[in-house]
Scaffold this active site. Sequence first.
Site, PDB file in Angstrom:
ATOM      1  N   LYS A  27      11.544   1.252 -12.465  1.00 52.17           N
ATOM      2  CA  LYS A  27      11.790   1.673 -13.847  1.00 52.17           C
ATOM      3  C   LYS A  27      13.263   1.527 -14.199  1.00 52.17           C
ATOM      4  O   LYS A  27      13.618   0.987 -15.255  1.00 52.17           O
ATOM      5  CB  LYS A  27      11.321   3.114 -14.034  1.00 52.17           C
ATOM      6  CG  LYS A  27      11.393   3.596 -15.479  1.00 52.17           C
ATOM      7  CD  LYS A  27      10.784   4.990 -15.622  1.00 52.17           C
ATOM      8  CE  LYS A  27       9.305   4.970 -15.376  1.00 52.17           C
ATOM      9  NZ  LYS A  27       8.671   6.300 -15.567  1.00 52.17           N
ATOM     10  N   ARG A  97      12.676  11.253 -15.437  1.00 54.57           N
ATOM     11  CA  ARG A  97      11.479  10.568 -14.953  1.00 54.57           C
ATOM     12  C   ARG A  97      11.723   9.957 -13.575  1.00 54.57           C
ATOM     13  O   ARG A  97      12.819   9.496 -13.279  1.00 54.57           O
ATOM     14  CB  ARG A  97      11.073   9.426 -15.900  1.00 54.57           C
ATOM     15  CG  ARG A  97      10.757   9.845 -17.324  1.00 54.57           C
ATOM     16  CD  ARG A  97      10.545   8.600 -18.179  1.00 54.57           C
ATOM     17  NE  ARG A  97      10.421   8.889 -19.592  1.00 54.57           N
ATOM     18  CZ  ARG A  97       9.264   8.974 -20.246  1.00 54.57           C
ATOM     19  NH1 ARG A  97       8.122   8.810 -19.593  1.00 54.57           N
ATOM     20  NH2 ARG A  97       9.238   9.235 -21.537  1.00 54.57           N
ATOM     21  N   GLY A 106       1.604   7.861 -12.375  1.00 54.48           N
ATOM     22  CA  GLY A 106       1.036   9.200 -12.399  1.00 54.48           C
ATOM     23  C   GLY A 106       1.191  10.001 -11.125  1.00 54.48           C
ATOM     24  O   GLY A 106       0.760  11.154 -11.057  1.00 54.48           O
ATOM     25  N   MET A 108       4.092  10.892  -9.512  1.00 53.54           N
ATOM     26  CA  MET A 108       5.255  11.778  -9.441  1.00 53.54           C
ATOM     27  C   MET A 108       5.508  12.435 -10.802  1.00 53.54           C
ATOM     28  O   MET A 108       4.789  12.182 -11.755  1.00 53.54           O
ATOM     29  CB  MET A 108       6.471  10.999  -8.935  1.00 53.54           C
ATOM     30  CG  MET A 108       6.349  10.620  -7.461  1.00 53.54           C
ATOM     31  SD  MET A 108       7.757   9.686  -6.857  1.00 53.54           S
ATOM     32  CE  MET A 108       7.507   8.091  -7.633  1.00 53.54           C
ATOM     33  N   ARG A 353       7.110  -2.984 -16.859  1.00 47.78           N
ATOM     34  CA  ARG A 353       6.857  -3.265 -15.440  1.00 47.78           C
ATOM     35  C   ARG A 353       5.704  -4.251 -15.354  1.00 47.78           C
ATOM     36  O   ARG A 353       4.922  -4.382 -16.300  1.00 47.78           O
ATOM     37  CB  ARG A 353       6.508  -1.984 -14.677  1.00 47.78           C
ATOM     38  CG  ARG A 353       5.251  -1.270 -15.168  1.00 47.78           C
ATOM     39  CD  ARG A 353       5.069   0.068 -14.487  1.00 47.78           C
ATOM     40  NE  ARG A 353       3.964   0.821 -15.079  1.00 47.78           N
ATOM     41  CZ  ARG A 353       3.740   2.114 -14.859  1.00 47.78           C
ATOM     42  NH1 ARG A 353       4.550   2.790 -14.063  1.00 47.78           N
ATOM     43  NH2 ARG A 353       2.733   2.743 -15.421  1.00 47.78           N
ATOM     44  N   HIS A 469     -17.661   1.178  15.839  1.00 45.28           N
ATOM     45  CA  HIS A 469     -18.678   0.127  15.977  1.00 45.28           C
ATOM     46  C   HIS A 469     -19.323  -0.178  14.628  1.00 45.28           C
ATOM     47  O   HIS A 469     -19.461  -1.336  14.223  1.00 45.28           O
ATOM     48  CB  HIS A 469     -19.743   0.564  16.995  1.00 45.28           C
ATOM     49  CG  HIS A 469     -20.885  -0.402  17.122  1.00 45.28           C
ATOM     50  ND1 HIS A 469     -22.035  -0.291  16.376  1.00 45.28           N
ATOM     51  CD2 HIS A 469     -21.025  -1.504  17.889  1.00 45.28           C
ATOM     52  CE1 HIS A 469     -22.863  -1.292  16.699  1.00 45.28           C
ATOM     53  NE2 HIS A 469     -22.262  -2.032  17.616  1.00 45.28           N
ATOM     54  N   ARG A 635     -17.947 -16.891  22.639  1.00 49.67           N
ATOM     55  CA  ARG A 635     -17.608 -15.965  23.717  1.00 49.67           C
ATOM     56  C   ARG A 635     -18.842 -15.672  24.548  1.00 49.67           C
ATOM     57  O   ARG A 635     -19.876 -15.244  24.010  1.00 49.67           O
ATOM     58  CB  ARG A 635     -17.043 -14.660  23.143  1.00 49.67           C
ATOM     59  CG  ARG A 635     -16.580 -13.678  24.218  1.00 49.67           C
ATOM     60  CD  ARG A 635     -16.040 -12.388  23.620  1.00 49.67           C
ATOM     61  NE  ARG A 635     -17.091 -11.545  23.081  1.00 49.67           N
ATOM     62  CZ  ARG A 635     -16.875 -10.411  22.405  1.00 49.67           C
ATOM     63  NH1 ARG A 635     -15.633 -10.027  22.172  1.00 49.67           N
ATOM     64  NH2 ARG A 635     -17.874  -9.686  21.953  1.00 49.67           N
ATOM     65  N   SER A 782      -7.379 -16.950  22.736  1.00 46.47           N
ATOM     66  CA  SER A 782      -7.744 -16.240  21.520  1.00 46.47           C
ATOM     67  C   SER A 782      -7.405 -14.771  21.751  1.00 46.47           C
ATOM     68  O   SER A 782      -7.884 -14.169  22.713  1.00 46.47           O
ATOM     69  CB  SER A 782      -9.237 -16.391  21.219  1.00 46.47           C
ATOM     70  OG  SER A 782      -9.563 -15.712  20.030  1.00 46.47           O
ATOM     71  N   THR A 785      -7.424  -8.727  19.574  1.00 47.83           N
ATOM     72  CA  THR A 785      -6.484  -7.634  19.317  1.00 47.83           C
ATOM     73  C   THR A 785      -7.161  -6.272  19.175  1.00 47.83           C
ATOM     74  O   THR A 785      -6.478  -5.248  19.221  1.00 47.83           O
ATOM     75  CB  THR A 785      -5.631  -7.936  18.072  1.00 47.83           C
ATOM     76  OG1 THR A 785      -6.494  -8.307  16.986  1.00 47.83           O
ATOM     77  CG2 THR A 785      -4.652  -9.058  18.358  1.00 47.83           C
ATOM     78  N   CYS A 849      -8.756 -13.254  16.981  1.00 50.25           N
ATOM     79  CA  CYS A 849     -10.129 -13.047  16.521  1.00 50.25           C
ATOM     80  C   CYS A 849     -10.503 -11.574  16.395  1.00 50.25           C
ATOM     81  O   CYS A 849     -11.668 -11.246  16.178  1.00 50.25           O
ATOM     82  CB  CYS A 849     -11.122 -13.750  17.451  1.00 50.25           C
ATOM     83  SG  CYS A 849     -11.106 -13.108  19.140  1.00 50.25           S
ATOM     84  N   TYR A 869      -4.574 -20.516  14.283  1.00 45.64           N
ATOM     85  CA  TYR A 869      -5.625 -20.049  13.378  1.00 45.64           C
ATOM     86  C   TYR A 869      -5.812 -18.543  13.493  1.00 45.64           C
ATOM     87  O   TYR A 869      -5.386 -17.913  14.462  1.00 45.64           O
ATOM     88  CB  TYR A 869      -6.959 -20.759  13.651  1.00 45.64           C
ATOM     89  CG  TYR A 869      -7.607 -20.394  14.971  1.00 45.64           C
ATOM     90  CD1 TYR A 869      -8.446 -19.283  15.078  1.00 45.64           C
ATOM     91  CD2 TYR A 869      -7.400 -21.174  16.108  1.00 45.64           C
ATOM     92  CE1 TYR A 869      -9.038 -18.946  16.285  1.00 45.64           C
ATOM     93  CE2 TYR A 869      -7.989 -20.842  17.317  1.00 45.64           C
ATOM     94  CZ  TYR A 869      -8.809 -19.724  17.396  1.00 45.64           C
ATOM     95  OH  TYR A 869      -9.394 -19.387  18.588  1.00 45.64           O
TER      96      TYR A 869
END
Length: 897
Positions: A27, A97, A106, A108, A353, A469, A635, A782, A785, A849, A869
């Site tokens: 702002k 403000r 909205g 704060m 904004r 799961h 896999r 692969s 993670t 993956c 990838y």
Amino acid sequence: MAERFVYGFGGGSTDGDAAMRDLLGGKGANLAEMAKLGLPVPPGFTITTAACNAYYANGREWPEGLEEEVARAVAELEAKTGKRFGDASNPLLVSVRSGARASMPGMMDTVLNLGLNDETAAGLAAKAGDERFAYDSYRRFIQMYSHVVLELDHGAFEAILEGYKEENELRSDTDIDASGWKEIIKAYKKEVERASGHPFPANPEEQLWGGVAAVFRSWMNPRANVYRKLHNIPEAWGTAINVQAMVFGNMGETSATGVAFTRDPSTGANRFYGEFLINAQGEDVVAGIRTPRPITRAAREEMGDKHLSMEEAMPEVFAQLTEMYRRLEAHYCDMQDIEFTVEQGMLYMLQTRNGKRTAKASLKIAVDMVDEGLITPEQAVLRVDPASLDQLLHPTISPKFKRDVIVQGLPASPGAAIGRVVFDPDEAADLAQRGEAVILVRTETSPEDIHGMHAARAIVTSRGGMTSHAAVVARGMGRPCVCGATDLRIDEAQGQFVASGRVVRRGDLITVDGSGQKGWGQVLAGAAEMVQHELSGDFARVMEWADSIRKLQVRTNAETPDDLKVALEFGAEGIGLCRTEHMFFNASRIAAVREMILAESVADRVNALSKILPFQREDFVEIFRLLDGRPGTIRLLDPPLHEFLPHSPEECAAVAASLKVDPKALQARVKELMEVNPMLGFRGCRLAIAYPEIYAMQARAIFEAAAEVAKETGVIPKPEIMIPFVMSRKELAAVRSIVEEAARDALAAAGVELPYLIGTMIELPRAALRAGEIAEEAHFFSFGTNDLTQTTLGVSRDDAAKFLGLYVDRGLLERDPFVSIDAAGVGELVQIAAERGRLARSELKLGICGEHGGDPDSIAFCMRLGLDYVSCSPFRVPIARLAAAHAALSEKRPSLA
């Protein structure tokens, strides 16, 4: 030199500009920019985000030098306006403000009309020649300041106001005259003293510092904390504060206030869109105190509104506003959300904004602005938030539909679906086969429920988090899912669930909204009105631009033809993870799988596997046909064997009867296979070391299928065989030899030659650290993670929901590491594995993956790391394509901080 905390704007001199967003907040930076553009901005000053952070670092005390800077800024503001703070004859009134660098509408607090007391209110009335306006402003100030700063109950003041109107038979606030407001002000001040024990503060300087403290405090209020969490806005950013000379929209029929968008934020249509109120202040519009009117005549006629639009009621001011919004949109090259006030026919700009918009509007505005020559295709791609595409990829509930919420939980998988309640996955599958739409409601799901989950239109669980799961599988299947609905009490025996005293029975119609409302997934009573979005036109053009920019390939996690078809339609460039164990749970083959597990000799096991082989082969034939020469990473079997067996005595008895084995022997085998910690147990490649015939059968099925499709279509499949849960080179070498032998035999028997790769999933810290050695036996890595996060952090993702939210709330973790990759920990292991792997094998293919493959921030990390990838669930493929383009446009080295 001491840090500067205050920057002035407007009135002929401005210190900042739009580039100073991080310091001045959105702002403040845009007020400065508009002032520099020569637009009519009431003068003021901005207290920086650095002051906010210093305030909190200093134990909520003012940082050194701030009070002196604010005093100088107030004096400069007095000089610019010709008014004085606290002057009874010509008072300076200000608004206070918030303004963070990221828009948080909205969330704060704001205080208007600050500086009023009994003397200045009388002075304002005399100067304006309008007593009613002055005392209306004064009562507004007392009401707002009492709520925001003094933290008194807003309802008490509303009750006083409504009581006065009722007693005097008045319908609207605008019917109250000056004497009425004076009476109400007395009652307000009396209430303040009663509730707080202190009189309402009359000193303008005390009022100002109270307002500044309240806005800084609001940075940490509950709603702001929740909003930041939902939108990944760091707490460390802080908020700026804008103190600005008041202009009044409540000075009679020639005054007004409004909010407008330079384009329609819902559809993206290039038309001026907004609302205004005559004789009102800003909170009247946003708080719904009065019903606002449309800004344009066209919108008024479309709505059938009889009241004049701003275009008709104030044509000259409307023409000025139109010229200004066009200038602002051309300047910022984006759709603007503007706030304005008209004081006695004079237009003032209070804010601009980049406007919030729907995903549909975001696409249309981006494409239209390219066609209008305002932005480039690269800029258009960056204008569309990848995560927002979720709105377009799934059916959603119509915004007009009135929701009857039964229970809330985590929005685990987006989209909405309608169906009848079922509690049993077998029943879900049976009813779905007969064409009935069902919603599967479970305490939690397990791999054995997969057939029911696939059959259901949506899934609801009372336990589990965003990476449980149920959540992971539902996202992979594109099923809406609400997890962790802790108020849900399921009674399968009675065929019902109870939530907040409401009973919902088997067969009742419900709607599941997995996309989330204010951060919560919802289960609704009855059938909601649905909206289905069209993925063509603007969407197709933006995705075409994204594909021309991105460097990362995007694959999908899929193991069924239906899932793969969806992913390919969404632009997937192959399969990055095909989980073969999901195929084993199919009702037509689970008996043979269980027979294999129960086999007491190699011969018996091979015999059982021979029954599974034709099913596996046909699975892969269908997948290779659909892939049409694209790569497919498959896999081999990963989960522990006990997941395929029944658990309760009743289930064991039923399975024993179907397999014609002794129930006690079956129960004994189940008990033998059960593990204390199966996630780190007898799974993945460890199964192949003990039972090489399992992987041999799977490899044979893959290569026989590839050969069949090559002969049938003339297109050569590209199988990539992935060995899971490897921790050493020797382990991978041993299992690789099993796969290579099966490949040689199958391809020789078919008389076909085709290239294939053998690689591994890096999901253990040791594997990442020994990646150089492992790469000597692998064509690709692969990164799994999901499990790598579990094994690195020592956190079970199925149990993480119990405490991870607390860790994020308390700042112990910046984000849930199962949602966005932990760059400093898990990310460093990925980086180490990538670097050491490619040092040993320069052509090593690298991908990811886990669930992170569909997370935009994690995709950016993968891009910076040089992966080839990412792979994600089918419905996240467009999100990943767009996120990969974003990453390419802002490419930099990974940060491990």
